[in-house]
Motif scaffolding. Structure first.
Motif, short mmCIF file in Angstrom:
data_model
loop_
_atom_site.label_atom_id
_atom_site.label_comp_id
_atom_site.label_asym_id
_atom_site.label_seq_id
_atom_site.Cartn_x
_atom_site.Cartn_y
_atom_site.Cartn_z
N PHE A 164 93.86 34.61 10.79
CA PHE A 164 94.61 34.02 9.67
C PHE A 164 94.44 34.87 8.41
O PHE A 164 95.42 35.19 7.72
CB PHE A 164 94.07 32.60 9.44
CG PHE A 164 94.73 31.87 8.30
CD1 PHE A 164 95.96 31.27 8.48
CD2 PHE A 164 94.13 31.79 7.06
CE1 PHE A 164 96.58 30.59 7.44
CE2 PHE A 164 94.74 31.11 6.01
CZ PHE A 164 95.96 30.51 6.21
N PRO A 213 103.86 34.30 8.39
CA PRO A 213 103.56 32.91 8.01
C PRO A 213 103.61 31.96 9.20
O PRO A 213 102.84 31.00 9.25
CB PRO A 213 104.67 32.57 7.02
CG PRO A 213 105.20 33.85 6.52
CD PRO A 213 104.99 34.85 7.59
N VAL A 214 104.48 32.24 10.16
CA VAL A 214 104.61 31.33 11.30
C VAL A 214 103.34 31.34 12.13
O VAL A 214 102.83 30.29 12.53
CB VAL A 214 105.85 31.70 12.13
CG1 VAL A 214 105.92 30.87 13.39
CG2 VAL A 214 107.11 31.50 11.31
N ALA A 216 100.46 32.22 11.04
CA ALA A 216 99.38 31.72 10.20
C ALA A 216 99.26 30.21 10.34
O ALA A 216 98.17 29.68 10.59
CB ALA A 216 99.62 32.12 8.74
N ILE A 217 100.39 29.51 10.21
CA ILE A 217 100.32 28.06 10.29
C ILE A 217 100.00 27.61 11.71
O ILE A 217 99.27 26.65 11.93
CB ILE A 217 101.63 27.42 9.78
CG1 ILE A 217 101.51 25.91 9.66
CG2 ILE A 217 102.79 27.75 10.68
CD1 ILE A 217 100.65 25.46 8.56
#
Lengths: 544, 98, 221
Positions: A164, A213-214, A216-217
Motif C-alpha cells: 500500500f 488507487p484501485v 490500494a483500496i
C-alpha cells in the motif's frame, strides 16, 4: 587526465556532502540517487530469493526448502521485485533524474512531494522487510482471497500495508511527472519535439495515477477483513473472491505496462543514438505508448480465464488482449526500421537494447498464445506463464533499466565504466537469461505446474538447464554492479556528452549543476536530429 | 488560467439546486418505481455531482487539460464498472442459456 | 512588508506565478482522479453485491436512519457552499471573511462527524457491525452483514476524508491569520476547496445508495 576539473560545489553531487543534504534534498537528481540505492537493495533481496528458488528446483525432490518455506521464498521474490524494484525502477530513478533535464526544467513540479514519495516508499520497504523478518508471507505476490484473508496465518497484513505504501509513492511520482511534463517544458519544446522517453514516462504516469488507487483500496480491504472483520471478499457473507481478482488485475495488469513502457522509452533513446538516425515514425512510437497505456486497462480479465469468470467476459477480454499487441508491434517495427541503414555501434547500452528487442518479442508473442482462451486453459499456472512474464519483466523491463543505467551512467555519476566489462556483462546477462527461461517454456508446455517445490523427474533436465542459466544471469548482474561501483572511484571522468547523443540532458555539464541549466534552454529542433554528416559517432569524451 | 470570481448569487443558486435535488431524491425514494427508483436516484446524484464540479469546483472555467483529466477519472472508472459487470451479468448465460 | 509590494511565494522550479498556479491546479485535479478510483473500487464492490442480493440489501438498508443521513447530506452541501464562499473571499483578498467561512465549514464538518458518531454507536449497539457479534433479525443475515461491511467501509473511508479536511482547514485558518497583513496566495484555499467539494460529491452518491434503498414509504427496492 583532468586539467579542467570543475571547482567543487558546482555540480549536484558536490554541492554539499552532509548526510542531511541528501536526506532532506529537494533536488530531483539526488532523489533519483536515493531511489537507486533503495531499489538496488530490493533487487538484491528479490534476486537472491530467485537463486534460492532455482537451487531448490535443481532436483525433483523438495529437499532444500520445506514446502511452506518455498511458498514464502517465491512470495518474497515476487513482492519485492514487482512492487519494490520493477515498478519504481525506471520511473523513480531514470525518470526522476532525466525528465526535468530532458525538458529543460530546473526541477519537477513538486519537489517536496517527490522527496515525500521516497520516504513513503522507504516506509513501505521497511514494512516489507519487517513482514519478511517476522515470518514471511505465503500468499504469492497476488494476495488472492480467500486464502490471504481467511486461511493464511503469515504476516499478510504487514505485507499488504507495505505494498500500500509503495503504491502511494508510485502515485506521487506519477502525479508529479504528469504535471511536470505538462507544465514545465522549456520554450519551444512542443509535444512533437519531446524525446520518446518522456512520452513513455507520461503514459506510465497515467497508469500509475489511474490504476494504483484501485489496488490500494483493495489491499486495505484485505487488511480490514483480517483485522476488523469487514468482509467484502468473505465467501461466508456471500462475498465473491473473483471480485477481488477483478480489482487486483485492474491495477496489476496495467502494472506490467508500468514496468515495460519506461523501458520502451529508454530503448527508443538508445536505438536512435547508436544508429545515428532519427527514430523512424516518431509519431507512431509516441502515440503507441499512450495506446498501450489505455488498452492496458481493458484486458485484465485474461488473467482470470479459469477463475470462474463468465466465459463471455473471457471472450471479450481475449479479443481486447490481442489489441495490445498492435502498438507493441508498432514499436518493434519502428525500432528495426530505425536501425535499417543506420551507422550502428555496438556499445554496451546498445547491446542491452538489442537484447530487449529480441526478448521482448518472444515475451510478447507468447503473450498472444496465452490470450487464446483454449491454449491458456492448457498452460494456465504452468511454467509457460512463468517464462512468458519473465521474458517481459526481466528480458524487457530489467534489460531496459540496465541499458538506461549504462547509457546515462556518465551523466549521473560523471564517470565512465570500463566498456569491455560492460559488453561482457550484457552478453552474459542475455545468454544467462535465455538459458534460464527458454527451458521453462518447454517445461510449462509439457505440464510442469508453477509454485511447487517438487516436480516430476522428467522435468529435471530442463530445470537443471534453467538453474545453470540463472547462475550465468546472476554472474552477469554481479559483474555489472561491481564495475559500476568501481567506476564511481576509479572510472575515467566523463565529458559533457560521451555518446555524442542528442537531447537537452547532454547539453548541460557532467554531472549536471544543481539547477540543471545555467539558463533555461530554448528548443528549436525536433528530437533525435542525428544526421549522416554527424560524424561516425566516435566516442567523444572531451571535457569542458 | 485567470482568476474566476463568480458572483455570490451563482453559489447560492447552486446551493438551492443541490438542496432541491436532495429533497427530490428523498421523495422519490418513498415512491414505488421498481428498478426506476435506483435509476432516478443515480441520475439526480450525477446531476448534483456535475453541478458541484462545474460551479463550486470551477471546472466550467478551467483549462482543457483539467477537463480532460476530470473526464479521464470518470471514464476509467466506468471501464472498471463495465468490464467487471460484464463478467457478473453474463455468468447466468452459462447456466440458463441466452 | 507592504501589502501590495510583496511577491507571492514562487517555488524555485517555476518561471512565474501563472505556471505555478496552473501546476498546482492540474496537480490537485490529478490527485482527485486518484481519489475517484480509490472510492470507485468500493462502489464497484457495492454494485456487484447489490446486484447479487437486491432483496437482502433492501432489508438491511432499512436499519439505517434516513433522517440523520439526510441531515448529514444537507450539512455537507451547506459546507460546500461556505467553502466556495471562502475561496471567493480569498480571491478578493478579504481575509476576515475567508477565516469566517472556513470556520463555518469546519463547524459543519464537525457536525457531520458528530452525527456520524451517533449513527455508528447505534449500529454497534444493535449488533450491526460485521464480525462475531453481528446479529441481524431478518433473513439472510450474512448478506446483511455484507451490506454493513460495505456501509462501514464506504462511510468510514469517507469519514476519514472529512477528518483530514478538518485538519487541513485548521492549518489554513492558522496560515491566513498569520499572513493577514499581506496579499495572500489563494492557491492553498482553492485546492482545499477542490478537495472538500470532492468529499461532498462522494457523499451525494453514498446517501441514496446506502440509505434510500430500504423500506421507505411503499418502495420495495
Amino acid at each position: 587526465m583532468s586539467h579542467t576539473d570543475a571547482p567543487k560545489g558546482t555540480d549536484y553531487l558536490h554541492a554539499d556532502y552532509s548526510i542531511k543534504s541528501w536526506l532532506l534534498t529537494l533536488d530531483h537528481k539526488r532523489i533519483a540517487i536515493l531511489y537507486l540505492i533503495t531499489i538496488s537493495l530490493f533487487l538484491a533481496i528479490g534476486g537472491s530469493m530467485a537463486l534460492i528458488i532455482r537451487m531448490e528446483l535443481l532436483t525433483p525432490e523438495g529437499d532444500l526448502l520445506m514446502s511452506d518455506t518455498y511458498n514464502k521464498a517465491f512470495t518474497v521474490h515476487g513482492v519485492t521485485l514487482i512492487f519494490f524494484f520493477l515498478i519504481p525502477s525506471i520511473p523513480a530513478v531514470l525518470g526522476n533524474f532525466l525528465i526535468p533535464l530532458m525538458i529543460g526544467a530546473r526541477d519537477v513540479a513538486f519537489p517536496r512531494l517527490n522527496l515525500l514519495s521516497w520516504y513513503v516508499f522507504t516506509t513501505g520497504g521497511t514494512l516489507g522487510v519487517i513482514a519478511l523478518v517476522v515470518g514471511g508471507v505465503d500468499t504469492g505476490w497476488t494476495f488472492y482471497t480467500p486464502y490471504s484473508t481467511s486461511f493464511s496465518n503469515t504476516a499478510v497484513v504487514t505485507a499488504v500495508f507495505a505494498v500500500f505504501f509503495a503504491g502511494f509513492a508510485s502515485i506521487m511520482t506519477g502525479l508529479n511527472f504528469i504535471v511536470t511534463i505538462h507544465k514545465m517544458r522549456a520554450p519551444g519544446l512542443t509535444w512533437s519535439r519531446l524525446p520518446l522517453f518522456i512520452w513513455a514516462q507520461y503514459a506510465t504516469s497515467v497508469i500509475m495515477v489511474l490504476g494504483t488507487p484501485v489496488i490500494a483500496i483493495t489491499l486495505l480491504l484485505i487488511a480490514a477483513e483480517k483485522t476488523l472483520r469487514i468482509g467484502i471478499f468473505d465467501p461466508a457473507l456471500g462475498g465473491d473472491p473473483i471480485l477481488f481478482q477483478h480489482l487486483f488485475w485492474f491495477y496489476s495488469h496495467p502494472a506490467v505496462y508500468i514496468m515495460i513502457l519506461p523501458s520502451m522509452g529508454v530503448i527508443s533513446e538508445l536505438i536512435a543514438c547508436f544508429s545515428r538516425k532519427r527514430i523512424f515514425g516518431y509519431e507512431f512510437v509516441a502515440y503507441s505508448s499512450i495506446a498501450i497505456a489505455v488498452l492496458g486497462f481493458v484486458v485484465w480479465g485474461h488473467h482470470m480465464f479459469v477463475s470462474g469468470q463468465s466465459m463471455y467476459a473471457g471472450m471479450v477480454f481475449s479479443v481486447l488482449s490481442f489489441l495490445v499487441s498492435i502498438p507493441s508491434a508498432v514499436k518493434i517495427f519502428n525500432w528495426i526500421a530505425t536501425m535499417h541503414k543506420g551507422q550502428i555501434r555496438l556499445d554496451s547500452p546498445m547491446l542491452y537494447a538489442l537484447g530487449f528487442i529480441g526478448l521482448f518479442t518472444i515475451g510478447g508473442l507468447t503473450g498472444l498464445f496465452l490470450a487464446v482462451m483454449g491454449l491458456d486453459i492448457h498452460v494456465h499456472d504452468t511454467y509457460f506463464v512463468v517464462a512468458h512474464f519473465h521474458y517481459i519483466m526481466v528480458g524487457g523491463a530489467i534489460l531496459g533499466f540496465f541499458g538506461g543505467i549504462h547509457f546515462w551512467w556518465p551523466k549521473i555519476t560523471g564517470r565512465l565504466y570500463p566498456e569491455i566489462l560492460g559488453k561482457l556483462s550484457a552478453v552474459l546477462i542475455f545468454i544467462g537469461f535465455n538459458f534460464t527461461f527458454l527451458p521453462q517454456f518447454i517445461a510449462g508446455y509439457l505440464g510442469m505446474p508453477r509454485r511447487t517445490h517438487s516436480y516430476s523427474e522428467e522435468f529435471q533436465v530442463l530445470n537443471v538447464l534453467s538453474s545453470a542459466g540463472a547462475s550465468i544471469l546472476a554472474s552477469g548482474t554481479i559483474i555489472a554492479v561491481a564495475y559500476l561501483l568501481w567506476s564511481l572511484w576509479y572510472g575515467e571522468k566523463a565529458g559533457r556528452n560521451p555518446w555524442n547523443a542528442k537531447g537537452l540532458e547532454w547539453e548541460t555539464s557532467t554531472p549536471p549543476p544543481t539547477t540543471n541549466f545555467e539558463r533555461t534552454p530554448t528548443v528549436t529542433e525536433e528530437a533525435y536530429a542525428y544526421g549522416p554528416d554527424d560524424e561516425s559517432g566516435e566516442v567523444n569524451n572531451e571535457r569542458d | 488560467m485567470s482568476v474566476h470570481i463568480l458572483p455570490v448569487k451563482v453559489y447560492v443558486r447552486v446551493f438551492v439546486a443541490l438542496m432541491v435535488g436532495l429533497a427530490i431524491t428523498v421523495w422519490v425514494a418513498t415512491q414505488d418505481l421498481g428498478t426506476w427508483n435506483t435509476i432516478v436516484a443515480m441520475t439526480i446524484a450525477v446531476a448534483k455531482a456535475m453541478v458541484v464540479a462545474l460551479f463550486f469546483m470551477h471546472l466550467r472555467y478551467s483549462s482543457r487539460l483539467t477537463m480532460i483529466w476530470a473526464g479521464a477519472g470518470v471514464f476509467f472508472l466506468l471501464i472498471l464498472f463495465a468490464l467487471t459487470m460484464g463478467d457478473f451479468d453474463t455468468r447466468w448465460f452459462q447456466v440458463k442459456g441466452w | 512588508m507592504s501589502v501590495t509590494e510583496r511577491e507571492l511565494e514562487l517555488g524555485h522550479q517555476f518561471e512565474d506565478l501563472e505556471q505555478q498556479t496552473e501546476a498546482y491546479t492540474v496537480g490537485m485535479w490529478v490527485f482527485l482522479v486518484t481519489e475517484v478510483l480509490f472510492f470507485g473500487a468500493l462502489f464497484m464492490a457495492y454494485i456487484v453485491y447489490r446486484s447479487m442480493y437486491p432483496q437482502d440489501f433492501f432489508a438491511a438498508s432499512g436499519e439505517l436512519d434516513i433522517a440523520l443521513g439526510g441531515l448529514n447530506t444537507a450539512i455537507l452541501i451547506t459546507s460546500s457552499l461556505t467553502m466556495a464562499l471562502a475561496v471567493r473571499s480569498a480571491m478578493l483578498d478579504r481575509w476576515k471573511a475567508q477565516i469566517g467561512y472556513i470556520l463555518a465549514t469546519m463547524g459543519f464538518a464537525f457536525a457531520f462527524l458528530v452525527i456520524k458518531y451517533f449513527e455508528y454507536s447505534s449500529k454497534f449497539e444493535h449488533h450491526l457491525f460485521p464480525g462475531e457479534h453481528f446479529d441481524f433479525k431478518g433473513e439472510n443475515g450474512e448478506h446483511a452483514e455484507m451490506f454493513f461491511s460495505l456501509y462501514f467501509a464506504m462511510t468510514g473511508l469517507h469519514g476519514i476524508h472529512v477528518l483530514v479536511g478538518i485538519l487541513i482547514m485548521v492549518a489554513l485558518v492558522y496560515r491566513t491569520w498569520r499572513m493577514r497583513a499581506q496579499r495572500q496566495d489563494y492557491i492553498p484555499i482553492e485546492l482545499t476547496g477542490l478537495y472538500w467539494h470532492f468529499v461532498d460529491i462522494v457523499w451525494i452518491f453514498l446517501y441514496p445508495l446506502l440509505y434510500l434503498i430500504g423500506p421507505l414509504g411503499s418502495g420495495k427496492g
